[in-house]
Design a protein around this motif. Structure first.
Motif, short mmCIF file in Angstrom:
data_model
loop_
_atom_site.label_atom_id
_atom_site.label_comp_id
_atom_site.label_asym_id
_atom_site.label_seq_id
_atom_site.Cartn_x
_atom_site.Cartn_y
_atom_site.Cartn_z
N TYR A 1 67.96 24.99 37.35
CA TYR A 1 68.33 26.26 37.75
C TYR A 1 68.24 26.64 39.29
N SER B 1 70.94 24.79 41.33
CA SER B 1 71.96 25.24 41.45
C SER B 1 72.47 26.53 42.29
N LYS B 2 71.08 27.16 42.94
CA LYS B 2 71.11 28.27 43.70
C LYS B 2 70.86 27.81 45.01
N HIS C 1 58.48 26.91 37.38
CA HIS C 1 58.69 25.42 38.02
C HIS C 1 57.33 25.19 38.70
N SER D 1 63.77 24.35 34.65
CA SER D 1 63.74 25.64 35.83
C SER D 1 64.24 24.83 37.45
N PHE E 1 62.00 31.85 37.51
CA PHE E 1 62.01 30.33 37.55
C PHE E 1 61.43 29.55 38.66
N GLN F 1 65.46 34.55 40.06
CA GLN F 1 65.05 33.21 41.06
C GLN F 1 63.61 33.00 40.91
#
Length: 141
Positions: free
Chosen positions: A65, A68-69, A9, A62, A5, A2
């Protein structure tokens, strides 16, 4: 993972910061006297626009992703996607206008396209400002 990413980002957002300066830089093109100087300056802006488009793709992927977390609202996600797509569309149109203006190395085509280039860059700067504001306050929606 994480953290990687998040780094990508933020790096993409920093590179896209060019779109906040673009309206001011586009206004300078018209102030230059010679056509070759306008051509050279617009050529640099065209290259920077391409780099900004690449940064947009990096930030979009990014961000997908990262979303999604974490638990973001649907409204926030829809706004983010719509604004990113708007920036993508506007930068594509802007690149097309710049490419048409750069067809003549003496700078003869620039006067015909500089108005739309300036308008698109202002709209793009406003939308990018909205994106940055939206990213700063993700739980306000």
């Amino acid at each position: 993972m994480q953290q990687v990413f998040m780094y990508l980002h933020v790096l993409g957002a920093i590179l896209m910061g060019f779109y906040l300066m673009l309206p001011f830089l586009a206004m300078r093109v018209e102030a230059l006297q010679s056509g070759t100087a306008q051509f050279g300056f617009l050529n640099v802006l065209f290259a920077a626009n391409r780099a900004g488009q690449l940064a947009l793709v990096i930030a979009f992927l990014s961000g997908g992703y990262l979303v999604s977390k974490a638990p973001y609202s649907v409204l926030w996600m829809v706004l983010a996607v719509v604004l990113f797509l708007a920036i993508g569309a506007l930068t594509g149109i802007l690149g097309s206008k710049m490419r048409k203006a750069l067809q003549d190395p003496s700078g003869g085509n620039i006067k015909a396209h500089i108005g739309s280039i300036k308008s698109l860059s202002v709209i793009n700067g406003i939308i990018f400002f909205l994106v940055v504001t939206l990213m700063k306050f993700p739980y306000a929606f």
